[in-house]
Design a protein around this motif. Structure first.
Motif, PDB file in Angstrom:
ATOM      1  N   PHE B  73       5.907   2.439   7.441  1.00  0.00           N
ATOM      2  CA  PHE B  73       7.102   1.272   7.186  1.00  0.00           C
ATOM      3  C   PHE B  73       6.872   0.019   7.885  1.00  0.00           C
ATOM      4  CE2 PHE B  73       9.791   5.185   6.018  1.00  0.00           C
ATOM      5  CZ  PHE B  73       9.983   4.521   4.781  1.00  0.00           C
ATOM      6  N   SER B  74       5.595  -0.412   8.084  1.00  0.00           N
ATOM      7  CA  SER B  74       5.334  -1.448   8.729  1.00  0.00           C
ATOM      8  C   SER B  74       5.618  -2.813   7.992  1.00  0.00           C
ATOM      9  CB  SER B  74       3.759  -1.791   8.889  1.00  0.00           C
ATOM     10  OG  SER B  74       3.134  -1.779   7.845  1.00  0.00           O
ATOM     11  N   GLU B  75       6.153  -3.890   8.410  1.00  0.00           N
ATOM     12  CA  GLU B  75       6.761  -4.956   7.986  1.00  0.00           C
ATOM     13  C   GLU B  75       5.836  -5.573   7.196  1.00  0.00           C
ATOM     14  OE1 GLU B  75       8.487  -7.630  10.901  1.00  0.00           O
ATOM     15  OE2 GLU B  75      10.010  -6.146  11.690  1.00  0.00           O
ATOM     16  N   ASP B  76       4.405  -5.386   7.619  1.00  0.00           N
ATOM     17  CA  ASP B  76       3.391  -5.969   6.755  1.00  0.00           C
ATOM     18  C   ASP B  76       3.415  -5.198   5.447  1.00  0.00           C
ATOM     19  OD1 ASP B  76       1.729  -7.929   6.763  1.00  0.00           O
ATOM     20  OD2 ASP B  76      -0.062  -6.487   7.313  1.00  0.00           O
ATOM     21  N   ASN B  77       3.234  -3.781   5.320  1.00  0.00           N
ATOM     22  CA  ASN B  77       3.239  -3.033   4.222  1.00  0.00           C
ATOM     23  C   ASN B  77       4.485  -3.438   3.265  1.00  0.00           C
ATOM     24  OD1 ASN B  77       1.110  -1.794   4.106  1.00  0.00           O
ATOM     25  ND2 ASN B  77       1.924   0.121   4.989  1.00  0.00           N
ATOM     26  N   LEU B  78       5.643  -3.590   3.887  1.00  0.00           N
ATOM     27  CA  LEU B  78       6.739  -3.878   3.082  1.00  0.00           C
ATOM     28  C   LEU B  78       7.042  -5.329   2.461  1.00  0.00           C
ATOM     29  CD1 LEU B  78       8.993  -1.404   5.123  1.00  0.00           C
ATOM     30  CD2 LEU B  78       8.591  -1.102   2.697  1.00  0.00           C
ATOM     31  N   ARG B  79       6.288  -6.199   3.304  1.00  0.00           N
ATOM     32  CA  ARG B  79       6.471  -7.640   3.127  1.00  0.00           C
ATOM     33  C   ARG B  79       7.728  -7.973   3.663  1.00  0.00           C
ATOM     34  NH1 ARG B  79       2.820  -9.184  -0.984  1.00  0.00           N
ATOM     35  NH2 ARG B  79       0.728  -7.980  -0.259  1.00  0.00           N
ATOM     36  N   TYR B  80       8.132  -7.596   4.963  1.00  0.00           N
ATOM     37  CA  TYR B  80       9.485  -7.840   5.518  1.00  0.00           C
ATOM     38  C   TYR B  80       9.410  -9.035   6.386  1.00  0.00           C
ATOM     39  CZ  TYR B  80      13.689  -7.042   8.058  1.00  0.00           C
ATOM     40  OH  TYR B  80      14.939  -7.286   8.931  1.00  0.00           O
ATOM     41  N   SER B  81      10.445  -9.827   6.279  1.00  0.00           N
ATOM     42  CA  SER B  81      10.580 -10.869   7.097  1.00  0.00           C
ATOM     43  C   SER B  81      12.112 -10.922   7.316  1.00  0.00           C
ATOM     44  CB  SER B  81       9.966 -12.120   6.630  1.00  0.00           C
ATOM     45  OG  SER B  81      10.673 -12.420   5.569  1.00  0.00           O
ATOM     46  N   GLU B  82      12.585 -11.537   8.344  1.00  0.00           N
ATOM     47  CA  GLU B  82      13.820 -11.903   8.604  1.00  0.00           C
ATOM     48  C   GLU B  82      14.828 -12.309   7.512  1.00  0.00           C
ATOM     49  OE1 GLU B  82      16.103 -10.752  11.658  1.00  0.00           O
ATOM     50  OE2 GLU B  82      13.855 -11.133  11.803  1.00  0.00           O
ATOM     51  N   GLY B  83      15.911 -11.853   7.422  1.00  0.00           N
ATOM     52  CA  GLY B  83      16.826 -12.231   6.395  1.00  0.00           C
ATOM     53  C   GLY B  83      16.640 -11.730   5.000  1.00  0.00           C
ATOM     54  N   ILE B  84      15.714 -10.772   4.724  1.00  0.00           N
ATOM     55  CA  ILE B  84      15.275 -10.384   3.320  1.00  0.00           C
ATOM     56  C   ILE B  84      16.143  -8.879   3.343  1.00  0.00           C
ATOM     57  CG2 ILE B  84      13.855  -9.125   1.955  1.00  0.00           C
ATOM     58  CD1 ILE B  84      11.720 -11.326   2.450  1.00  0.00           C
ATOM     59  N   SER B  85      16.773  -8.730   2.191  1.00  0.00           N
ATOM     60  CA  SER B  85      17.721  -7.299   2.362  1.00  0.00           C
ATOM     61  C   SER B  85      16.726  -6.274   2.265  1.00  0.00           C
ATOM     62  CB  SER B  85      18.450  -7.441   0.905  1.00  0.00           C
ATOM     63  OG  SER B  85      18.679  -6.136   0.396  1.00  0.00           O
ATOM     64  N   LEU B  86      16.807  -5.182   2.591  1.00  0.00           N
ATOM     65  CA  LEU B  86      16.015  -3.799   2.664  1.00  0.00           C
ATOM     66  C   LEU B  86      16.026  -3.349   1.235  1.00  0.00           C
ATOM     67  CD1 LEU B  86      17.322  -1.707   5.795  1.00  0.00           C
ATOM     68  CD2 LEU B  86      15.458  -3.290   5.460  1.00  0.00           C
ATOM     69  N   GLU B  87      16.651  -3.973   0.455  1.00  0.00           N
ATOM     70  CA  GLU B  87      17.054  -3.470  -1.048  1.00  0.00           C
ATOM     71  C   GLU B  87      15.516  -4.029  -1.816  1.00  0.00           C
ATOM     72  OE1 GLU B  87      19.092  -1.732  -3.038  1.00  0.00           O
ATOM     73  OE2 GLU B  87      20.716  -1.388  -1.399  1.00  0.00           O
ATOM     74  N   ASP B  88      15.376  -5.229  -1.365  1.00  0.00           N
ATOM     75  CA  ASP B  88      14.073  -5.715  -2.046  1.00  0.00           C
ATOM     76  C   ASP B  88      12.729  -5.759  -1.534  1.00  0.00           C
ATOM     77  OD1 ASP B  88      16.587  -6.864  -3.405  1.00  0.00           O
ATOM     78  OD2 ASP B  88      16.765  -8.329  -2.208  1.00  0.00           O
ATOM     79  N   LEU B  89      12.344  -4.894  -0.726  1.00  0.00           N
ATOM     80  CA  LEU B  89      11.023  -4.687  -0.076  1.00  0.00           C
ATOM     81  C   LEU B  89      10.116  -4.186  -1.155  1.00  0.00           C
ATOM     82  CD1 LEU B  89      12.101  -3.713   3.280  1.00  0.00           C
ATOM     83  CD2 LEU B  89      11.617  -5.852   2.622  1.00  0.00           C
ATOM     84  N   ARG B  90       8.852  -4.311  -0.753  1.00  0.00           N
ATOM     85  CA  ARG B  90       7.967  -3.708  -1.714  1.00  0.00           C
ATOM     86  C   ARG B  90       7.502  -2.192  -1.579  1.00  0.00           C
ATOM     87  NH1 ARG B  90       4.777  -8.454  -3.233  1.00  0.00           N
ATOM     88  NH2 ARG B  90       3.633  -7.065  -4.316  1.00  0.00           N
TER      89      ARG B  90
END
Lengths: 278, 429
Positions: B73-90
């Motif tokens: 579940f790395s931020e990299d893998n999920l394309r996560y950054s501050e402010g993005i909802s957990l619903e919209d990850l990859r």
């Protein structure tokens, strides 16, 4: 029907019935019937019968099967209303009130004129419920204690209390035939009727149970006016003060029981009580 | 004449005659007895075979194979950054990476696609739900169990030699499955989801909850409408109605109604209840009304018969005490007729429970994934669900169909048992 035919075949048809002989009327009448005809459809079962039921007396209605005594008895509290094709004409009065009149409510009439049937027919409920049902539907008891008392006194009057006092909650259908019939009598007197009609109440019982019921009838007449249909002439002689002899839907003779059984005026009555037919 | 002849015979001759007829009488009695016994035994055998067949086919559906995935579940893998909802990850690419990590040797595009096919399409949502439920696992590596695809599930249940191809699993896939099993990443679990989830296009995800709820709601509507209506109609016709040609005609028509094919009632429901009264399509309310029309004649006929069987002496006794017609009927006739009425009702309800045809006409055959929350929500019922699954091409639905039949039978059994209990209570009174 068979009995009517056999009665006819014995030649009784040739003997004329011209109005009832004896003393069908009395001064102290609880119920009085005048010119009563009963029809089942086109078939006339009762022909122009008139007589009185004397207050606090037991009147026995006797006669061969099919002579209309049960039909007549059932007119007295309008049980014949249950048969759609049955039609009653003439005047039947209870304390001067017309039984088939517009003012008479059959529900009230049946509370005042109770009935005990040929076959014991307790409700499939407890002994207590059986006796309490009538007072309940008529609102005779205001609370449970009062109802308990009505049930107890009714069972005592019917001579059943000592036998069932420990098992009032057990089903009424579990009693013996004689006990069931006394339960039915207790159920009837729990409503405090003025008249009790009994349609061969002991015909399904053994001699011992019959003796108990007859003893009971003796005691009940102190308070109630009783009409009893019976096939047993000995029973009629034992329990009744007045006897009416019916034949083929007509009243042949009525009078004091003693007189009817010792010195009948009509030939048909004599034939019947001497056992020549019926 | 005969009597005279017999009297002239000596007693022994009469006895001989009776003896002769006796053997014949005993033989016919024996014949009848054994025929009856044979019929009962045959019936039992047939029921047993049916139950055995269904149960053996249904058993696999109560278990489901799961596979363990190591999800990064790395931020990299999920394309996560501050402010993005957990619903919209990859999640899809995260899942695919996790799968690829399990099989580093698989390189070609085609093989990779095959590999992804081993896992349920639901796996993507399973890891998504996991992360949303445990947000603190972001940026960690987690072991997550997801369902295997239905073909893999069947393969694992049916294979005798792991690694060999079977039906819809080829050699490569079989080898991958074998390696997963050998590394202990496959687990067989009780398929609780069969009872807690609704219909799905994917056999490994499909459950009976929606259909079961629909059936319960429909039965509830049917019972609530048909029981009081049926009993009231029977009481009126038996106790209150005058006996004339009108009531005769009503009786004939009720008997006819019991023989009308059920699909006609479905057409009536569609034409009148949905199109004219505008009630919602596919709803248990409409299904219940249609099934009520079908059940009503059964209940009325059974109730009338059992009301008629109440001895007239009971009515006389109550009437003689001064009870009114209504009091006699409700405190004596109805309680005594109740066991018979309940039997009729349960027969009618069991009929309604298994009914499919009229419900097809009012749209209860639709593919519905949600569990109905009220009687006006779109839903389906168990028999229709069985029909739908039996009609599906996926092999995974084979066991599900049998399992659904078992559930339906269980429901019927419960219904009958409760009716028997109620009947016993009324009889003991």
């Amino acid at each position: 029907m068979v009995d009517i035919i056999s009665a006819k075949s014995l030649g009784s048809n040739d003997i004329k019935i011209e109005g009832a002989v004896g003393e069908p009327f009395c001064d102290d009448a609880k119920m009085s019937m005048r010119n009563v005809d009963v029809f089942y459809g086109d078939n006339q079962a009762i022909h122009d019968i008139s007589f009185d039921l004397e207050k606090n007396q037991v009147t026995a209605l006797i006669g061969p099967s099919g002579c209309g005594k049960s039909t007549f008895l059932r007119c007295l509290n309008r049980m014949n209303d249950l048969i759609p094709i049955c039609n009653v004409k003439g005047s039947l009065q209870l304390d001067g009130e017309e039984i088939y009149g517009k003012q008479m409510d059959p529900v009230l009439l049946r509370a005042r004129v109770g009935m005990v049937f040929q076959k014991p027919n307790p409700f499939p409920k407890s002994i207590y419920e059986n006796v309490a049902y009538g007072p309940k539907i008529h609102g005779l008891a205001t609370d449970k204690a009062e109802l308990d008392e009505i049930v107890e006194t009714s069972l005592i009057k019917a001579g059943l209390f000592n036998e069932v006092k420990d098992r009032l909650d057990s089903p009424g259908t579990g009693l013996s035939g004689g006990q069931q019939q006394r339960l039915c009598i207790a159920r009837t007197i729990a409503v405090s009727p003025e008249v009790i009609l009994m349609d061969e109440p002991a015909s399904a019982l053994d001699p011992i149970a019959t003796a108990v019921i007859e003893e009971l009838i003796h005691e009940l007449k102190e308070k109630y006016t009783i009409a009893i249909v019976t096939h047993s002439m000995q029973q009629a002689a034992r329990v009744s003060q007045k006897t009416a002899y019916f034949h083929l839907g007509q009243l042949v003779e009525m009078g004091d029981t003693k007189q009817i059984f010792t010195n009948p005026s009509h030939e048909l009555t004599e034939n019947y009580i001497s056992g020549r037919f019926g | 004449m005969t009597k005279a002849v017999n009297e002239s015979l000596p007693t022994s001759a009469v006895t001989e005659k009776i003896k002769l007829s006796l053997t014949k009488r005993h033989r016919s009695e024996m014949m009848f007895k054994s025929t009856g016994l044979a019929a009962v035994v045959l019936g039992f055998i047939l029921v047993f075979v049916l139950l055995f067949d269904i149960t053996s086919k249904a058993l696999p559906a109560f278990h489901q194979h799961w596979v363990q995935l190591e999800v990064d579940f790395s931020e990299d893998n999920l394309r996560y950054s501050e402010g993005i909802s957990l619903e919209d990850l990859r999640y899809r690419s995260t899942l695919r990476k996790a799968i690829a990590n399990q099989f580093p040797d698989v390189k070609s595009r085609r093989d990779k696609r095959k590999l992804y096919g081993l896992y349920s399409t639901n796996a993507e949502f399973a890891i998504k739900d996991f992360l949303i439920a445990n947000p603190n696992t972001l940026d960690t590596i987690q072991n997550i169990w997801v369902r295997v695809d239905d073909d893999v599930d069947i393969y694992l249940k049916e294979t005798t030699s792991l690694g060999e191809p079977l039906v819809r699993v080829d050699v490569k896939e079989a080898q991958w499955i074998k390696s997963l099993v050998e590394t202990g990443r496959i687990d067989k679990r009780f398929n609780i989801e069969f009872f807690t989830s609704s219909d799905s296009r994917e056999p490994e995800l499909a459950g009976v909850r929606g259909a079961l709820t629909g059936t319960m709601l429909t039965m509830l509507v049917t019972l609530a409408l048909s029981f009081p209506l049926g009993v009231a109609a029977a009481l009126y016709l038996e106790e209150f109605a005058p006996k004339n040609k009108w009531t005769d005609m009503i009786e004939v028509n009720i008997n006819n109604l019991a023989a009308v094919p059920s699909i006609i009632f479905g057409l009536l429901g569609l034409a009148v209840i949905i199109n004219i009264f505008g009630l919602p399509r596919s709803a248990p309310l409409v299904g219940g009304i249609v099934l009520t029309l079908m059940t009503l004649p059964t209940i009325i006929i059974a109730s009338r018969a059992s009301i008629k069987a109440v001895p007239p002496s009971i009515r006389e006794a109550a009437t003689g005490l001064g009870a009114s017609k209504i009091q006699t009927t409700f405190s004596h006739v109805l309680p005594m007729a109740m066991p018979g009425i309940l039997t009729g009702t349960i027969i009618g309800m069991a009929q309604a429970l298994g009914e499919t045809a009229p419900l097809l006409m009012i749209g209860m055959v639709a593919f519905i994934v949600d569990v109905p929350a009220s009687i006006t929500d779109a839903s389906t019922v168990m028999p229709v669900q069985i029909f739908l699954w039996a009609d599906s091409p996926e092999r995974g639905f084979l066991a599900k169909t049998s399992a659904a039949i078992l559930v339906l039978l269980g429901f019927l059994f419960l219904m009958n048992a409760s009716a028997a209990y109620l009947r016993r209570r009324f009889e003991s009174k």
